[in-house]
Design a protein around this motif. Sequence first.
Motif, PDB file in Angstrom:
ATOM      1  N   LEU A  22       0.829  -1.210   0.000  1.00  0.00           N
ATOM      2  CA  LEU A  22       0.000   0.000   0.000  1.00  0.00           C
ATOM      3  C   LEU A  22       0.862   1.258   0.000  1.00  0.00           C
ATOM      4  O   LEU A  22       0.538   2.243  -0.666  1.00  0.00           O
ATOM      5  CB  LEU A  22      -0.943  -0.002   1.200  1.00  0.00           C
ATOM      6  N   SER A  23       1.956   1.243   0.738  1.00  0.00           N
ATOM      7  CA  SER A  23       2.841   2.411   0.778  1.00  0.00           C
ATOM      8  C   SER A  23       3.451   2.672  -0.593  1.00  0.00           C
ATOM      9  O   SER A  23       3.569   3.825  -1.029  1.00  0.00           O
ATOM     10  CB  SER A  23       3.956   2.213   1.813  1.00  0.00           C
ATOM     11  N   TYR A  24       3.847   1.605  -1.274  1.00  0.00           N
ATOM     12  CA  TYR A  24       4.394   1.791  -2.627  1.00  0.00           C
ATOM     13  C   TYR A  24       3.342   2.377  -3.564  1.00  0.00           C
ATOM     14  O   TYR A  24       3.592   3.345  -4.285  1.00  0.00           O
ATOM     15  CB  TYR A  24       4.918   0.469  -3.199  1.00  0.00           C
ATOM     16  N   LEU A  25       2.140   1.809  -3.534  1.00  0.00           N
ATOM     17  CA  LEU A  25       1.073   2.298  -4.405  1.00  0.00           C
ATOM     18  C   LEU A  25       0.689   3.733  -4.060  1.00  0.00           C
ATOM     19  O   LEU A  25       0.343   4.521  -4.942  1.00  0.00           O
ATOM     20  CB  LEU A  25      -0.148   1.378  -4.300  1.00  0.00           C
ATOM     21  N   ALA A  26       0.757   4.080  -2.756  1.00  0.00           N
ATOM     22  CA  ALA A  26       0.431   5.447  -2.343  1.00  0.00           C
ATOM     23  C   ALA A  26       1.375   6.446  -2.992  1.00  0.00           C
ATOM     24  O   ALA A  26       0.971   7.564  -3.342  1.00  0.00           O
ATOM     25  CB  ALA A  26       0.500   5.563  -0.819  1.00  0.00           C
ATOM     26  N   ASP A  76      -3.683   6.242 -11.934  1.00  0.00           N
ATOM     27  CA  ASP A  76      -4.711   5.261 -12.284  1.00  0.00           C
ATOM     28  C   ASP A  76      -4.249   3.838 -12.004  1.00  0.00           C
ATOM     29  O   ASP A  76      -5.036   2.989 -11.587  1.00  0.00           O
ATOM     30  CB  ASP A  76      -5.104   5.421 -13.759  1.00  0.00           C
ATOM     31  N   ILE A  77      -2.945   3.570 -12.222  1.00  0.00           N
ATOM     32  CA  ILE A  77      -2.409   2.249 -11.886  1.00  0.00           C
ATOM     33  C   ILE A  77      -2.586   1.990 -10.388  1.00  0.00           C
ATOM     34  O   ILE A  77      -3.085   0.938  -9.974  1.00  0.00           O
ATOM     35  CB  ILE A  77      -0.917   2.144 -12.266  1.00  0.00           C
ATOM     36  N   ALA A  78      -2.203   2.971  -9.570  1.00  0.00           N
ATOM     37  CA  ALA A  78      -2.319   2.809  -8.118  1.00  0.00           C
ATOM     38  C   ALA A  78      -3.756   2.547  -7.707  1.00  0.00           C
ATOM     39  O   ALA A  78      -4.042   1.641  -6.915  1.00  0.00           O
ATOM     40  CB  ALA A  78      -1.793   4.062  -7.412  1.00  0.00           C
ATOM     41  N   VAL A  79      -4.674   3.316  -8.264  1.00  0.00           N
ATOM     42  CA  VAL A  79      -6.076   3.214  -7.856  1.00  0.00           C
ATOM     43  C   VAL A  79      -6.665   1.877  -8.284  1.00  0.00           C
ATOM     44  O   VAL A  79      -7.425   1.253  -7.533  1.00  0.00           O
ATOM     45  CB  VAL A  79      -6.887   4.395  -8.432  1.00  0.00           C
ATOM     46  N   THR A 107      -3.024   6.602   1.896  1.00  0.00           N
ATOM     47  CA  THR A 107      -3.883   5.978   0.890  1.00  0.00           C
ATOM     48  C   THR A 107      -5.117   6.803   0.537  1.00  0.00           C
ATOM     49  O   THR A 107      -5.360   7.114  -0.628  1.00  0.00           O
ATOM     50  CB  THR A 107      -4.328   4.593   1.382  1.00  0.00           C
ATOM     51  N   VAL A 108      -5.892   7.184   1.559  1.00  0.00           N
ATOM     52  CA  VAL A 108      -7.161   7.870   1.301  1.00  0.00           C
ATOM     53  C   VAL A 108      -6.942   9.333   0.927  1.00  0.00           C
ATOM     54  O   VAL A 108      -7.578   9.849   0.009  1.00  0.00           O
ATOM     55  CB  VAL A 108      -8.097   7.753   2.526  1.00  0.00           C
ATOM     56  N   SER A 109      -6.042  10.013   1.626  1.00  0.00           N
ATOM     57  CA  SER A 109      -5.875  11.457   1.424  1.00  0.00           C
ATOM     58  C   SER A 109      -5.576  11.837  -0.025  1.00  0.00           C
ATOM     59  O   SER A 109      -6.207  12.761  -0.561  1.00  0.00           O
ATOM     60  CB  SER A 109      -4.789  12.000   2.359  1.00  0.00           C
ATOM     61  N   PRO A 110      -4.643  11.167  -0.724  1.00  0.00           N
ATOM     62  CA  PRO A 110      -4.411  11.534  -2.120  1.00  0.00           C
ATOM     63  C   PRO A 110      -5.641  11.312  -3.014  1.00  0.00           C
ATOM     64  O   PRO A 110      -5.855  12.061  -3.975  1.00  0.00           O
ATOM     65  CB  PRO A 110      -3.258  10.616  -2.553  1.00  0.00           C
ATOM     66  N   LEU A 111      -6.439  10.296  -2.694  1.00  0.00           N
ATOM     67  CA  LEU A 111      -7.647  10.046  -3.485  1.00  0.00           C
ATOM     68  C   LEU A 111      -8.673  11.147  -3.262  1.00  0.00           C
ATOM     69  O   LEU A 111      -9.340  11.598  -4.198  1.00  0.00           O
ATOM     70  CB  LEU A 111      -8.241   8.683  -3.134  1.00  0.00           C
ATOM     71  N   VAL A 112      -8.810  11.594  -2.013  1.00  0.00           N
ATOM     72  CA  VAL A 112      -9.736  12.685  -1.727  1.00  0.00           C
ATOM     73  C   VAL A 112      -9.285  13.951  -2.445  1.00  0.00           C
ATOM     74  O   VAL A 112     -10.110  14.722  -2.952  1.00  0.00           O
ATOM     75  CB  VAL A 112      -9.851  12.917  -0.209  1.00  0.00           C
ATOM     76  N   LYS A 113      -7.973  14.176  -2.528  1.00  0.00           N
ATOM     77  CA  LYS A 113      -7.479  15.356  -3.240  1.00  0.00           C
ATOM     78  C   LYS A 113      -7.845  15.299  -4.719  1.00  0.00           C
ATOM     79  O   LYS A 113      -8.180  16.311  -5.328  1.00  0.00           O
ATOM     80  CB  LYS A 113      -5.967  15.484  -3.059  1.00  0.00           C
ATOM     81  N   ILE A 114      -7.798  14.110  -5.299  1.00  0.00           N
ATOM     82  CA  ILE A 114      -8.224  13.959  -6.697  1.00  0.00           C
ATOM     83  C   ILE A 114      -9.702  14.310  -6.827  1.00  0.00           C
ATOM     84  O   ILE A 114     -10.115  15.024  -7.748  1.00  0.00           O
ATOM     85  CB  ILE A 114      -7.945  12.518  -7.190  1.00  0.00           C
ATOM     86  N   LEU A 115     -10.515  13.826  -5.889  1.00  0.00           N
ATOM     87  CA  LEU A 115     -11.949  14.117  -5.926  1.00  0.00           C
ATOM     88  C   LEU A 115     -12.216  15.601  -5.682  1.00  0.00           C
ATOM     89  O   LEU A 115     -13.115  16.190  -6.300  1.00  0.00           O
ATOM     90  CB  LEU A 115     -12.687  13.271  -4.890  1.00  0.00           C
ATOM     91  N   GLN A 116     -11.456  16.218  -4.789  1.00  0.00           N
ATOM     92  CA  GLN A 116     -11.623  17.649  -4.546  1.00  0.00           C
ATOM     93  C   GLN A 116     -11.299  18.453  -5.800  1.00  0.00           C
ATOM     94  O   GLN A 116     -11.997  19.415  -6.141  1.00  0.00           O
ATOM     95  CB  GLN A 116     -10.718  18.090  -3.385  1.00  0.00           C
ATOM     96  N   THR A 117     -10.246  18.050  -6.495  1.00  0.00           N
ATOM     97  CA  THR A 117      -9.894  18.726  -7.739  1.00  0.00           C
ATOM     98  C   THR A 117     -11.023  18.578  -8.758  1.00  0.00           C
ATOM     99  O   THR A 117     -11.412  19.536  -9.430  1.00  0.00           O
ATOM    100  CB  THR A 117      -8.586  18.144  -8.314  1.00  0.00           C
TER     101      THR A 117
END
Length: 478
Positions: A161-165, A177-180, A203-213
């Motif tokens: 998970l850390s690598y994918l993050a 997109d690969i990570a997600v 993990t979650v925080s970067p995804l929320v930033k994508i959604l916020q954008t």
Amino acid sequence: MSLDPPTYLASLQSNIRQRPIPWDGAVRAGTLTEEQYSKIRAVDKAKKPDQRKQIVQGDLDGYRLLFVGASGKPSVIESAGQHANVIQYILVLLSDLLDDVPSLARALFTNPDPYQHFLPLLRSSNNEDPIPLLTAHALASLMAAARDESRPTHQALPVILSYLAGLAKSTDAGLQDIAVQEYSSLLFGRLSRDQFWNQRSETVSPLVKILQTAAGIGNGGNSSSSLWSGNASTRSGGFEGSLGGGVGLQLLYHVLLVIWQMSFEAESIGDELDDEYDIIILYTQLLRLSPKEKTTRLILSTLYNLLEKNQKSLLPTAVLARLPSVLENLASRHLTDPDLLEDLEALKEMLDEYTKTKTTFDEYVAEVQSGHLRWSPPHRNAVFWAENARRILDFENGAIARKLAAIMQQPWDNDKQVLAIACNDVGCLVKEVPERRYQLEKVGLKRRVMELMQSEDENVRWESLRALGGWLKYSFDQ
């Protein structure tokens, strides 16, 4: 749920499959054994998937030894050592075989620790090195195919998970997109979802930033204040290829899919998800902008999961976010997806049932408890304060005054109007119930109001001055 592989990863794998490797020389050099080469050659790219499946199923233990080894029997990953071309080929071959032969995954787990020689491959100082990416994909495929929740998986999961993050934080949408997509394949059970949540800053925080954008909040800022204040984009439909900030629809869909998978843990994480990420207001905005039924379906289903399991805490937030009116607008569209329509109707019924019994006082309490104030009607309504000020101070032994104090202690750098609203409310309480000023002073509200008279924001200074003026008036009247 099967997803098409990301373009970059698929292209990389295809190139490695076609790349010629001097296998005979590798055997002579001791990079791999004759037995290992024989097994690789038996399932190489020339073989059809059905042939591969038959060969591997007929020798599961042999292919287990090839990929993960055993005591005194090194795996091909160990044998190949620093030979990057061989390692890359083996990683792609393993992923292919896991797709073609699901029983291979379970066979690999008869080894006490099938991850042992793969995890070090995730570490590389070269950002262009494809081996960590191929390793993460192979291990995610292994976990997903085996649905494994053993101790070795529990220990390996945080590393993967850390690598994918790291990929998810990239500015490259392809790597994101690969990570997600790898996240999505991993979130098959409670253990992986719990670990994903435990590592949410990664993990979650970067995804929320994508959604916020995508929702029009700056460049994916760390706050949803512009949504609460009404300053975010409110266009009724997204663009055909992307949403706000250039977030592609494919990436958006895959991020929404991951959050939807996490929403099945709504009972345990729902409140924190909203407290930390303002997920209800964010998803309400995304619902306004959603350009496709498939994204709308995921947004609605996620909202339903969160609200249904956390009705007491999150339904008030949904009302403040104006979700009911957004659902009404959505119902007027020509929608055809049966699952979407079912979730839409269920959400409307849940919110209707909640709102029909709620008063303006309940709405005000819910807004304060949400931790984010906006200029909703009660704040400027003199009748509301005349009727409810004492009730507000009495509510749950002073809980609202304490919550106002907590709100005012925050700097609100991205939304100063919250401080102005809080000062307004304190002033109204002092005006209507002057004999309870001590209660407000006890939780630090008078001191904070005086501090805010020095605020750089004109509205905050004005509201704090008004609040303190009332305080002084009643002090002099005594």
